[in-house]
Design a protein around this motif. Structure first.
Motif, short mmCIF file in Angstrom:
data_model
loop_
_atom_site.label_atom_id
_atom_site.label_comp_id
_atom_site.label_asym_id
_atom_site.label_seq_id
_atom_site.Cartn_x
_atom_site.Cartn_y
_atom_site.Cartn_z
N LEU A 109 21.41 64.21 53.37
CA LEU A 109 21.47 65.30 54.39
C LEU A 109 20.45 64.28 55.45
N GLY A 110 20.58 64.62 56.93
CA GLY A 110 20.18 64.05 58.01
C GLY A 110 20.81 63.94 59.08
N GLN B 119 12.72 70.20 56.05
CA GLN B 119 13.35 69.16 56.95
C GLN B 119 14.70 69.44 57.39
N HIS B 120 15.27 70.48 56.85
CA HIS B 120 16.72 70.65 57.29
C HIS B 120 17.07 72.01 57.36
#
Length: 356
Positions: free
Chosen positions: A52-53, A321-322
């Motif tokens: 992910l990112g 973070q997501h």
């Protein structure tokens, strides 16, 4: 004349022995199944955290880039240079905190006896902040300061709590007091620091797995690889120590030396994890009870708790973070989960005390 056959009493021990062996096999099978499932969950979380990112990767590319197999150059760069250090830090911080947490809770026979509750994390944090403020610490100086601070705090708490032995409740109360004192010292150090140093220290104190440099991450990995297996191997000795000092001595164990060894290894794990990511709150507190609930009455508790810790930290970092519009620090997520857990734990303990 009729005769009544007397029961064959010799079959009773055999049947009880067979039942014991069957129960032992069932517990062993459950332990293997649970531990294997937890290990798979850690591996899945590890891969997902690198998928992910802003540049999304598929699982095959992540695995290939991580293992050094043929992969696209862009995937190799993103995985190796940008995401792998953070993912490794999350896993190994969780392993360290999970293993250390259950050791403290079992030896002190208190569910609140986690390193972040009894001052160990606070001692490591104060020493690390002092190193940042006074020396702008980098490289291996930061984990070294954290280890020294954690060990010194553990020794002070142990000596203050000693009264012909160490009782879990007394150890926890003394640790909470020492932690409050150390947090005050940390606040004072921040007021005396330069703005840049204070900003770096505050960022570190919130707790994030994205802070560790190569040297600190290497030190953490080496500490986990050396000490978690050690704690798992001497888990039987920990079980004997849970019976109390007199019982442990009667079974041929030197309780003080064994306790010092086990707690010392746990303190080093906590200090290494704190140096790498800052104080990630409540992971050590929650991992042990979750692992024990999954394992039941037996099993490799240290290993299972370490794996649960890795899952908790990885999941918290994924959420941080997501899952939110703006990325936040990992420690904020664990704090949001851990605070209600503490409240529930205290309420449950109070109800049990009322029933008695």
């Amino acid at each position: 004349m009729t005769t009544t056959a007397s029961p064959d009493v010799s079959t009773a021990p055999r049947s009880s022995t067979g039942a014991f062996r069957g129960d032992r096999r069932a517990r062993s099978a459950r332990s293997i199944l649970v531990t294997s499932a937890l290990a798979v969950a850690v591996a899945v979380g590890f891969v997902v955290s690198m998928m992910l990112g802003s540049y999304v990767l598929d699982a095959g590319s992540v695995v290939a880039a991580t293992l050094g197999l043929p992969a696209e150059a862009s995937a190799v760069f993103v995985v190796r240079e940008l995401r792998l250090p953070r993912a490794l830090t999350a896993v190994f911080v969780g392993l360290a905190l999970g293993a250390a947490g259950i050791v403290f809770q079992r030896l002190l026979r208190n569910p609140l006896a986690a390193p972040d509750m009894i001052g160990i994390s606070a001692g490591a944090s104060t020493a690390a902040v002092a190193a940042i403020v006074f020396t702008s610490a980098g490289g291996l100086l930061l984990p070294a300061a954290a280890v020294v601070g954690g060990l010194a705090t553990a020794i002070v708490v142990y000596l203050l709590a000693w009264r012909r032995g160490v009782a879990g409740n007394r150890f926890v109360l003394v640790g909470i007091g020492v932690a409050a004192l150390l947090e005050s010292i940390t606040g004072y150090l921040l007021t005396r620091a330069e703005i840049s140093d204070a900003r770096a220290a505050i960022t570190w104190l919130v707790g994030s797995v994205g802070l560790a440099g190569p040297e600190v991450l290497t030190a953490l990995v080496l500490a986990v690889l050396a000490l978690v297996p050690l704690l798992a191997v001497i888990g039987r000795a920990s079980g004997v120590l849970e019976l109390g000092t007199d019982a442990a001595r009667g079974l041929g164990l030197r309780p003080q030396a064994a306790t010092a060894l086990v707690l010392g290894a746990s303190v080093v794990l906590v200090a290494a994890a704190t140096a790498a990511a800052g104080p990630i709150a409540f992971v050590a507190l929650m991992a042990g009870p979750i692992a024990e609930r999954l394992l039941g009455t037996g099993g490799a508790r240290v290993v299972a708790s370490a794996l649960v810790g890795a899952i908790l930290v990885t999941a918290a970092d994924l959420i941080a973070q997501h899952a939110l519009p703006t990325p936040i620090s990992t420690g904020i997520v664990t704090g949001l989960v851990g605070a209600p857990y503490i409240a529930w734990l205290l309420i449950r303990s109070d109800r049990r005390g009322a029933r008695r």
